[in-house]
Design a protein around this motif. Structure first.
Motif, PDB file in Angstrom:
ATOM      1  N   ILE A 125     -47.403  69.364   0.188  1.00 52.06           N
ATOM      2  CA  ILE A 125     -46.480  70.314   0.819  1.00 52.06           C
ATOM      3  C   ILE A 125     -45.282  69.559   1.393  1.00 52.06           C
ATOM      4  O   ILE A 125     -45.424  68.473   1.964  1.00 52.06           O
ATOM      5  CB  ILE A 125     -47.197  71.086   1.954  1.00 52.06           C
ATOM      6  N   SER A 126     -44.110  70.138   1.237  1.00 58.34           N
ATOM      7  CA  SER A 126     -42.897  69.605   1.870  1.00 58.34           C
ATOM      8  C   SER A 126     -42.400  70.624   2.888  1.00 58.34           C
ATOM      9  O   SER A 126     -42.547  71.835   2.693  1.00 58.34           O
ATOM     10  CB  SER A 126     -41.802  69.338   0.837  1.00 58.34           C
ATOM     11  N   GLN A 127     -41.816  70.116   3.955  1.00 59.57           N
ATOM     12  CA  GLN A 127     -41.272  71.002   4.981  1.00 59.57           C
ATOM     13  C   GLN A 127     -39.841  70.594   5.291  1.00 59.57           C
ATOM     14  O   GLN A 127     -39.570  69.417   5.548  1.00 59.57           O
ATOM     15  CB  GLN A 127     -42.137  70.906   6.253  1.00 59.57           C
ATOM     16  N   THR A 128     -38.932  71.546   5.263  1.00 63.01           N
ATOM     17  CA  THR A 128     -37.532  71.272   5.591  1.00 63.01           C
ATOM     18  C   THR A 128     -37.107  72.205   6.720  1.00 63.01           C
ATOM     19  O   THR A 128     -37.749  73.218   6.992  1.00 63.01           O
ATOM     20  CB  THR A 128     -36.607  71.479   4.380  1.00 63.01           C
ATOM     21  N   ILE A 129     -36.001  71.863   7.353  1.00 62.16           N
ATOM     22  CA  ILE A 129     -35.493  72.672   8.460  1.00 62.16           C
ATOM     23  C   ILE A 129     -33.982  72.847   8.315  1.00 62.16           C
ATOM     24  O   ILE A 129     -33.283  71.924   7.886  1.00 62.16           O
ATOM     25  CB  ILE A 129     -35.837  72.029   9.831  1.00 62.16           C
ATOM     26  N   GLN A 130     -33.524  74.027   8.641  1.00 64.45           N
ATOM     27  CA  GLN A 130     -32.093  74.311   8.649  1.00 64.45           C
ATOM     28  C   GLN A 130     -31.731  74.814  10.042  1.00 64.45           C
ATOM     29  O   GLN A 130     -32.228  75.842  10.494  1.00 64.45           O
ATOM     30  CB  GLN A 130     -31.743  75.369   7.600  1.00 64.45           C
ATOM     31  N   ILE A 131     -30.853  74.084  10.722  1.00 68.00           N
ATOM     32  CA  ILE A 131     -30.439  74.455  12.079  1.00 68.00           C
ATOM     33  C   ILE A 131     -29.390  75.568  11.992  1.00 68.00           C
ATOM     34  O   ILE A 131     -28.354  75.409  11.351  1.00 68.00           O
ATOM     35  CB  ILE A 131     -29.852  73.245  12.835  1.00 68.00           C
ATOM     36  N   ASP A 132     -29.680  76.677  12.643  1.00 69.29           N
ATOM     37  CA  ASP A 132     -28.713  77.788  12.690  1.00 69.29           C
ATOM     38  C   ASP A 132     -27.705  77.584  13.813  1.00 69.29           C
ATOM     39  O   ASP A 132     -26.496  77.673  13.602  1.00 69.29           O
ATOM     40  CB  ASP A 132     -29.442  79.125  12.879  1.00 69.29           C
ATOM     41  N   PHE A 145     -31.220  73.032  26.716  1.00 69.22           N
ATOM     42  CA  PHE A 145     -30.802  73.432  25.369  1.00 69.22           C
ATOM     43  C   PHE A 145     -31.807  74.403  24.773  1.00 69.22           C
ATOM     44  O   PHE A 145     -32.970  74.462  25.171  1.00 69.22           O
ATOM     45  CB  PHE A 145     -30.642  72.213  24.450  1.00 69.22           C
ATOM     46  N   LYS A 146     -31.314  75.153  23.800  1.00 69.40           N
ATOM     47  CA  LYS A 146     -32.169  76.035  23.000  1.00 69.40           C
ATOM     48  C   LYS A 146     -31.704  75.915  21.557  1.00 69.40           C
ATOM     49  O   LYS A 146     -30.512  76.030  21.284  1.00 69.40           O
ATOM     50  CB  LYS A 146     -32.059  77.474  23.484  1.00 69.40           C
ATOM     51  N   CYS A 147     -32.639  75.649  20.665  1.00 71.55           N
ATOM     52  CA  CYS A 147     -32.310  75.438  19.252  1.00 71.55           C
ATOM     53  C   CYS A 147     -32.902  76.562  18.402  1.00 71.55           C
ATOM     54  O   CYS A 147     -34.085  76.892  18.530  1.00 71.55           O
ATOM     55  CB  CYS A 147     -32.863  74.085  18.796  1.00 71.55           C
ATOM     56  N   PHE A 148     -32.061  77.146  17.554  1.00 73.46           N
ATOM     57  CA  PHE A 148     -32.474  78.218  16.646  1.00 73.46           C
ATOM     58  C   PHE A 148     -32.404  77.679  15.216  1.00 73.46           C
ATOM     59  O   PHE A 148     -31.353  77.205  14.780  1.00 73.46           O
ATOM     60  CB  PHE A 148     -31.549  79.435  16.792  1.00 73.46           C
ATOM     61  N   ALA A 149     -33.537  77.765  14.510  1.00 73.31           N
ATOM     62  CA  ALA A 149     -33.586  77.173  13.168  1.00 73.31           C
ATOM     63  C   ALA A 149     -34.505  77.976  12.254  1.00 73.31           C
ATOM     64  O   ALA A 149     -35.235  78.863  12.693  1.00 73.31           O
ATOM     65  CB  ALA A 149     -34.072  75.732  13.262  1.00 73.31           C
ATOM     66  N   LYS A 150     -34.428  77.621  10.961  1.00 69.30           N
ATOM     67  CA  LYS A 150     -35.317  78.210   9.951  1.00 69.30           C
ATOM     68  C   LYS A 150     -36.064  77.069   9.267  1.00 69.30           C
ATOM     69  O   LYS A 150     -35.484  76.041   8.920  1.00 69.30           O
ATOM     70  CB  LYS A 150     -34.509  78.984   8.899  1.00 69.30           C
ATOM     71  N   GLN A 151     -37.363  77.266   9.072  1.00 67.64           N
ATOM     72  CA  GLN A 151     -38.184  76.293   8.362  1.00 67.64           C
ATOM     73  C   GLN A 151     -38.526  76.809   6.972  1.00 67.64           C
ATOM     74  O   GLN A 151     -38.733  78.013   6.784  1.00 67.64           O
ATOM     75  CB  GLN A 151     -39.499  76.055   9.111  1.00 67.64           C
ATOM     76  N   SER A 152     -38.584  75.879   6.026  1.00 67.26           N
ATOM     77  CA  SER A 152     -39.066  76.198   4.681  1.00 67.26           C
ATOM     78  C   SER A 152     -40.260  75.309   4.391  1.00 67.26           C
ATOM     79  O   SER A 152     -40.137  74.074   4.394  1.00 67.26           O
ATOM     80  CB  SER A 152     -37.971  75.964   3.635  1.00 67.26           C
ATOM     81  N   ILE A 153     -41.419  75.928   4.165  1.00 71.15           N
ATOM     82  CA  ILE A 153     -42.631  75.184   3.830  1.00 71.15           C
ATOM     83  C   ILE A 153     -42.873  75.368   2.339  1.00 71.15           C
ATOM     84  O   ILE A 153     -43.225  76.463   1.871  1.00 71.15           O
ATOM     85  CB  ILE A 153     -43.829  75.678   4.670  1.00 71.15           C
ATOM     86  N   ILE A 154     -42.632  74.295   1.594  1.00 70.66           N
ATOM     87  CA  ILE A 154     -42.627  74.359   0.128  1.00 70.66           C
ATOM     88  C   ILE A 154     -43.978  73.914  -0.421  1.00 70.66           C
ATOM     89  O   ILE A 154     -44.377  72.752  -0.285  1.00 70.66           O
ATOM     90  CB  ILE A 154     -41.495  73.474  -0.441  1.00 70.66           C
ATOM     91  N   ARG A 155     -44.676  74.890  -1.025  1.00 71.93           N
ATOM     92  CA  ARG A 155     -45.965  74.607  -1.673  1.00 71.93           C
ATOM     93  C   ARG A 155     -45.764  74.610  -3.185  1.00 71.93           C
ATOM     94  O   ARG A 155     -44.680  74.895  -3.673  1.00 71.93           O
ATOM     95  CB  ARG A 155     -46.988  75.657  -1.262  1.00 71.93           C
TER      96      ARG A 155
END
Length: 202
Positions: A125-132, A145-155
């Motif tokens: 599995i790979s995991q990536t993150i995109q900071i919004d 601080f507060k961080c808003f992001a999206k994760q993609s867990i690639i199977r």
């Protein structure tokens, strides 16, 4: 005698005006010279690929918000970007832990103990993150601080999208090769980490 006395007073007054004018001009010239020297000291010329690039020095307070955002972004990139390789995971986590205190180390230890990283490796599995976006309050120290992001867990067969919101504080520390921004993340906490949906891979 009267004419001589009057002429002497005129000459003396004129001389005083000339002297005062010279003093004012000298003081102004010195002030502008020091100002120019100070401005020149703030300029640095960098030679890159045969081209001279001009750079300007600035106070840290002028760039706190920019550096703080980049520090938070860099930490999240290292902490949440994972590949099915133990060496890559350790390298990224080590880099991330230089940027945060024991609150991040505690989360890492809990995940490791629960077999999260072993599951990443065994499941390929790979995991990536995109900071919004990253919201930072610099009005009070330490900076929250507060961080808003999206994760993609690639199977192998699918990609799971997750919403991620984290928070914490930033404290000033000495700059180093491992921590170039000179901040340390404290009280790191995950507020939300929910599934958004699953995409099938073709």
């Amino acid at each position: 005698m009267k004419n001589i006395d009057t002429a002497f007073r005129y000459i003396r007054g004129f001389t005083m005006l000339v002297i005062a004018g010279c003093i004012i001009i000298c003081c102004y010239t010195l002030y502008k010279s020091f100002e120019s020297v100070t401005l020149m000291q703030d300029k640095v010329y960098i030679l890159a690929n045969g081209k001279a690039l001009e750079a300007y020095a600035s106070e840290r307070k002028d760039n706190v918000l920019v550096e703080a955002r980049d520090h938070v972004k860099t930490f999240h990139k290292f902490f949440f970007t994972l590949d099915p390789d133990d060496k890559v995971i350790k390298t990224n986590i080590t880099k991330a832990l230089y940027l945060a205190d024991e609150s991040a180390k505690r989360i890492y230890d809990d995940l490791k103990e629960n077999g999260f990283y072993s599951g990443i490796i065994s499941g390929n599995i790979s995991q990536t993150i995109q900071i919004d976006s990253i919201a930072i309050d610099v009005k009070e120290y330490p900076y929250r601080f507060k961080c808003f992001a999206k994760q993609s867990i690639i199977r192998t067969t699918s990609i799971l999208k997750r919403n991620l919101i984290t928070e914490g504080c930033l404290r000033n520390v000495s700059r180093s090769d491992n921590n170039p921004h000179g901040f340390l993340i404290e009280k790191f906490n995950t507020i939300e980490n929910e599934d958004l949906g699953v995409e099938n891979r073709k």
